[in-house]
Design a protein around this motif. Structure first.
Motif, short mmCIF file in Angstrom:
data_model
loop_
_atom_site.label_atom_id
_atom_site.label_comp_id
_atom_site.label_asym_id
_atom_site.label_seq_id
_atom_site.Cartn_x
_atom_site.Cartn_y
_atom_site.Cartn_z
N UNK A 1 76.17 57.90 79.11
CA UNK A 1 75.63 59.15 78.26
C UNK A 1 75.15 60.27 78.90
N UNK A 2 74.48 60.16 79.99
CA UNK A 2 74.10 61.32 80.61
C UNK A 2 74.76 61.17 82.16
N UNK A 3 75.79 61.75 82.36
CA UNK A 3 76.40 61.29 83.89
C UNK A 3 75.25 61.97 84.85
N UNK A 4 75.25 61.71 85.93
CA UNK A 4 74.02 62.19 86.85
C UNK A 4 75.03 62.46 88.12
N UNK A 5 74.86 63.77 88.93
CA UNK A 5 75.47 64.28 89.91
C UNK A 5 74.81 63.70 91.26
N UNK A 6 75.20 64.28 92.34
CA UNK A 6 74.71 63.55 93.88
C UNK A 6 73.20 63.75 93.64
N UNK A 7 72.75 64.99 93.57
CA UNK A 7 71.28 65.28 93.87
C UNK A 7 70.42 64.03 92.70
N UNK B 1 67.94 60.85 93.48
CA UNK B 1 66.63 60.91 93.08
C UNK B 1 66.38 59.56 92.35
N UNK B 2 67.18 58.97 91.45
CA UNK B 2 67.27 58.16 90.96
C UNK B 2 67.14 56.84 91.88
N UNK B 3 67.94 56.67 92.70
CA UNK B 3 67.93 55.74 93.64
C UNK B 3 66.79 55.57 94.40
N UNK B 4 66.11 56.78 94.76
CA UNK B 4 64.89 56.75 95.52
C UNK B 4 63.75 56.35 94.49
N UNK B 5 63.83 56.75 93.45
CA UNK B 5 62.69 56.41 92.37
C UNK B 5 62.64 55.00 92.06
N UNK B 6 64.10 54.36 91.96
CA UNK B 6 64.01 52.69 91.77
C UNK B 6 63.67 51.93 92.94
N UNK B 7 63.89 52.42 94.34
CA UNK B 7 63.44 51.66 95.57
C UNK B 7 63.17 52.28 96.66
#
Length: 82
Positions: free
Chosen positions: A20-26, A30-36
């Protein structure tokens, strides 16, 4: 050093075209860092070391053998002065 970009790139690729909302590199970083946190960015480093360690060892062994053979048999031209 290359594991965090590879983790982020893999996550971008596997998010699929129908996200639904494709995410770019940055954004994905941020998402990976927020998850773990930082450990999530280094997921798979052990497997990478187990793969590349022997691969580089085999490559360097072959390279050094071939180079030494070529130097001894004069196939590289004149040997360097030491």
């Amino acid at each position: 050093l290359t594991t965090p970009p590879d983790v982020i790139t893999t996550r971008i690729i596997t998010q699929g075209d129908d996200a639904e909302n494709p995410v770019g590199f940055l954004g994905m970083g941020q998402r990976v860092y927020a998850e773990g946190g930082v450990p999530a960015l280094f997921t798979g480093w052990k497997q990478r070391c187990l793969y590349w360690g022997p691969a580089i060892g085999i490559f360097l062994s072959c390279y050094c053998y071939i180079r030494t053979y070529a130097v001894i048999h004069g196939t590289l031209g004149t040997p360097p002065l030491l």
